[in-house]
Enzyme design. Structure first.
Site, PDB file in Angstrom:
ATOM      1  N   GLU A 164      -7.014   4.774   7.684  1.00 45.01           N
ATOM      2  CA  GLU A 164      -6.991   6.178   7.538  1.00 45.01           C
ATOM      3  C   GLU A 164      -8.171   6.794   6.692  1.00 45.01           C
ATOM      4  O   GLU A 164      -8.489   7.734   7.033  1.00 45.01           O
ATOM      5  CB  GLU A 164      -5.501   6.308   6.461  1.00 45.01           C
ATOM      6  CG  GLU A 164      -4.281   5.963   7.314  1.00 45.01           C
ATOM      7  CD  GLU A 164      -3.395   5.387   6.759  1.00 45.01           C
ATOM      8  OE1 GLU A 164      -3.110   5.266   5.176  1.00 45.01           O
ATOM      9  OE2 GLU A 164      -2.031   4.913   7.478  1.00 45.01           O
ATOM     10  N   GLY A 216       2.145   2.155  10.706  1.00 42.92           N
ATOM     11  CA  GLY A 216       3.259   3.464  10.539  1.00 42.92           C
ATOM     12  C   GLY A 216       3.845   3.581  11.956  1.00 42.92           C
ATOM     13  O   GLY A 216       4.661   4.726  12.214  1.00 42.92           O
ATOM     14  N   ASN A 232       0.806  -1.311  -0.117  1.00 35.06           N
ATOM     15  CA  ASN A 232       0.002   0.011  -0.050  1.00 35.06           C
ATOM     16  C   ASN A 232       1.023   1.184   0.115  1.00 35.06           C
ATOM     17  O   ASN A 232       1.340   1.610   1.054  1.00 35.06           O
ATOM     18  CB  ASN A 232      -0.933  -0.109   1.132  1.00 35.06           C
ATOM     19  CG  ASN A 232      -1.816   0.999   1.446  1.00 35.06           C
ATOM     20  OD1 ASN A 232      -1.980   2.034   0.468  1.00 35.06           O
ATOM     21  ND2 ASN A 232      -2.378   1.257   2.482  1.00 35.06           N
ATOM     22  N   SER A 254       3.139  -2.331  10.316  1.00 34.03           N
ATOM     23  CA  SER A 254       4.514  -2.382  10.579  1.00 34.03           C
ATOM     24  C   SER A 254       5.014  -3.869  10.286  1.00 34.03           C
ATOM     25  O   SER A 254       6.025  -4.371  11.085  1.00 34.03           O
ATOM     26  CB  SER A 254       5.253  -1.901  12.020  1.00 34.03           C
ATOM     27  OG  SER A 254       4.632  -0.628  12.214  1.00 34.03           O
ATOM     28  N   LYS A 296       0.278   4.131  -0.319  1.00 37.16           N
ATOM     29  CA  LYS A 296      -0.401   5.469   0.194  1.00 37.16           C
ATOM     30  C   LYS A 296      -0.314   6.491  -0.628  1.00 37.16           C
ATOM     31  O   LYS A 296      -0.259   6.468  -1.791  1.00 37.16           O
ATOM     32  CB  LYS A 296      -0.041   5.673   1.777  1.00 37.16           C
ATOM     33  CG  LYS A 296      -0.226   4.312   2.567  1.00 37.16           C
ATOM     34  CD  LYS A 296       0.042   4.566   3.975  1.00 37.16           C
ATOM     35  CE  LYS A 296      -0.245   3.302   4.912  1.00 37.16           C
ATOM     36  NZ  LYS A 296      -0.528   3.278   6.055  1.00 37.16           N
ATOM     37  N   GLU A 324      -5.577  -5.017  10.536  1.00 40.44           N
ATOM     38  CA  GLU A 324      -4.463  -4.099  10.744  1.00 40.44           C
ATOM     39  C   GLU A 324      -4.867  -3.185  11.886  1.00 40.44           C
ATOM     40  O   GLU A 324      -5.699  -2.151  11.971  1.00 40.44           O
ATOM     41  CB  GLU A 324      -4.345  -2.847   9.299  1.00 40.44           C
ATOM     42  CG  GLU A 324      -4.341  -3.697   8.154  1.00 40.44           C
ATOM     43  CD  GLU A 324      -3.852  -2.488   7.275  1.00 40.44           C
ATOM     44  OE1 GLU A 324      -2.608  -2.725   6.874  1.00 40.44           O
ATOM     45  OE2 GLU A 324      -4.248  -1.569   6.764  1.00 40.44           O
ATOM     46  N   HIS A 357      -9.880   0.823   5.159  1.00 41.26           N
ATOM     47  CA  HIS A 357      -8.470   1.226   5.595  1.00 41.26           C
ATOM     48  C   HIS A 357      -8.707   2.291   6.704  1.00 41.26           C
ATOM     49  O   HIS A 357      -9.524   3.239   6.521  1.00 41.26           O
ATOM     50  CB  HIS A 357      -7.532   1.824   4.533  1.00 41.26           C
ATOM     51  CG  HIS A 357      -6.131   1.903   5.274  1.00 41.26           C
ATOM     52  ND1 HIS A 357      -5.694   2.807   6.063  1.00 41.26           N
ATOM     53  CD2 HIS A 357      -5.048   1.118   5.078  1.00 41.26           C
ATOM     54  CE1 HIS A 357      -4.364   2.586   6.352  1.00 41.26           C
ATOM     55  NE2 HIS A 357      -4.013   1.541   5.656  1.00 41.26           N
TER      56      HIS A 357
HETATM   57  P1  PGA Z   1       2.460   0.109   7.598  1.00 41.47           P
HETATM   58  O1  PGA Z   1       1.260   0.306   7.064  1.00 41.47           O
HETATM   59  O2  PGA Z   1       3.192  -1.104   7.072  1.00 41.47           O
HETATM   60  O3  PGA Z   1       3.325   1.359   7.321  1.00 41.47           O
HETATM   61  O4  PGA Z   1       2.261  -0.132   9.063  1.00 41.47           O
HETATM   62  C1  PGA Z   1       0.248  -0.569   6.786  1.00 41.47           C
HETATM   63  C2  PGA Z   1      -0.992  -0.283   6.168  1.00 41.47           C
HETATM   64  O5  PGA Z   1      -1.527   0.859   6.331  1.00 41.47           O
HETATM   65  O6  PGA Z   1      -1.653  -0.617   5.078  1.00 41.47           O
END
Ligand code: PGA
Length: 248
Positions: A95, A171, A9, A211, A11, A165, A93
């Site tokens: 976010e 992140g 992803n 992560s 982003k 997640e 997601h």
């Molecule tokens: P990350 O993000 O691996 O940077 O924690 C995962 C995601 O949000 O899909």
């Protein structure tokens, strides 16, 4: 056998040339006989360029609007997603839920739109830190699935992939422990079994995100109920992403 999947992803990162270079580098290494499906969710702006690159890596959209067309300034329709040749999408997601206020009803509409147009979906769920600290993580995630996914019938739900997640791990560099990840994935599978049946529960891929990186992927992917990963930060580096793919 459940499908194993490693999905990146990206982003809101990269400029056009960087995206093309990263995708080309990954594509040169990912063969058709990989042990897992490999996918990249790119910023939508780059998709048409990326589809020109010969690749075993599938492409997808991080977002779309669940209508076929119309006066929705700035949005990308589900039919435009389908038409692009990159017919995979992320839904739910954290976010999008947090910053863009996508609620359960809207996510349900998005899920329905993907099924109507034969677009593949990775449906994301996961609890924020305060819910985990209060011991509510199972209840919270189960409700997310009930609200936006479990209205599907058996022939529809089998087409979906789920990504767990935990919001506190996205992140942050803080990964769920192997026990936390496996326990949630096992619970998700048991809720699918409860609602549908064991055959369906055993056929749906459940990915871990938060992560996940080259150092922890092997251990996470070895969990019986973890079928791969949705990778954010570590997907922006070709070597890390390739190492994660090689963890299977
Ligand atoms: P990350 O993000 O691996 O940077 O924690 C995962 C995601 O949000 O899909």
């Amino acid at each position: 056998m459940r499908k194993k999947i490693v999905a990146g992803n990206w982003k809101m990162n990269l400029l056009s040339a960087e995206a093309q270079e990263l995708f080309s580098t990954i594509s040169k290494e990912v063969t058709s006989s990989e042990k897992c499906d490999v996918m990249v969710f790119s910023p939508s702006l780059f998709i048409s360029k990326l589809t020109e690159i010969k690749s075993n890596v599938k492409l997808g959209f991080q977002n779309f609007y669940p209508e076929e067309k119309g006066a929705f300034t700035g949005e990308i329709s589900i039919t435009q997603v389908k038409d692009s040749g990159a017919d995979n999408v992320l839904i739910g997601h954290s976010e999008r839920r947090a910053y863009f206020h996508e609620d359960h009803g809207f996510l349900k509409n998005k899920v329905d739109a993907t099924l109507k147009h034969s677009v593949n979906v990775i449906f994301c769920c996961g609890e924020p830190l305060e819910e985990r600290e209060a011991g509510n993580e199972l209840k919270y995630v189960k409700q997310q699935l009930i609200d936006s996914l479990f209205h599907l019938n058996a022939s529809e739900i089998v087409k979906c992939v789920i990504a767990y997640e935990p919001v506190w791990a996205i992140g942050t560099g803080k990964t769920a422990t192997i026990e936390q990840a496996e326990s949630m994935h096992k619970s998700i599978r048991s809720w699918i079994e409860e609602k549908y049946n064991s055959e369906i529960a055993n056929s749906i891929s459940i990915l871990y995100g938060g992560s996940c990186n080259a150092a922890n992927a092997k251990e996470l992917f070895a969990c019986p109920n973890v079928d791969g990963g949705l990778i954010g930060g570590a997907a922006l580096d070709a070597n890390s992403f390739l190492q994660i793919i090689a963890s299977f």
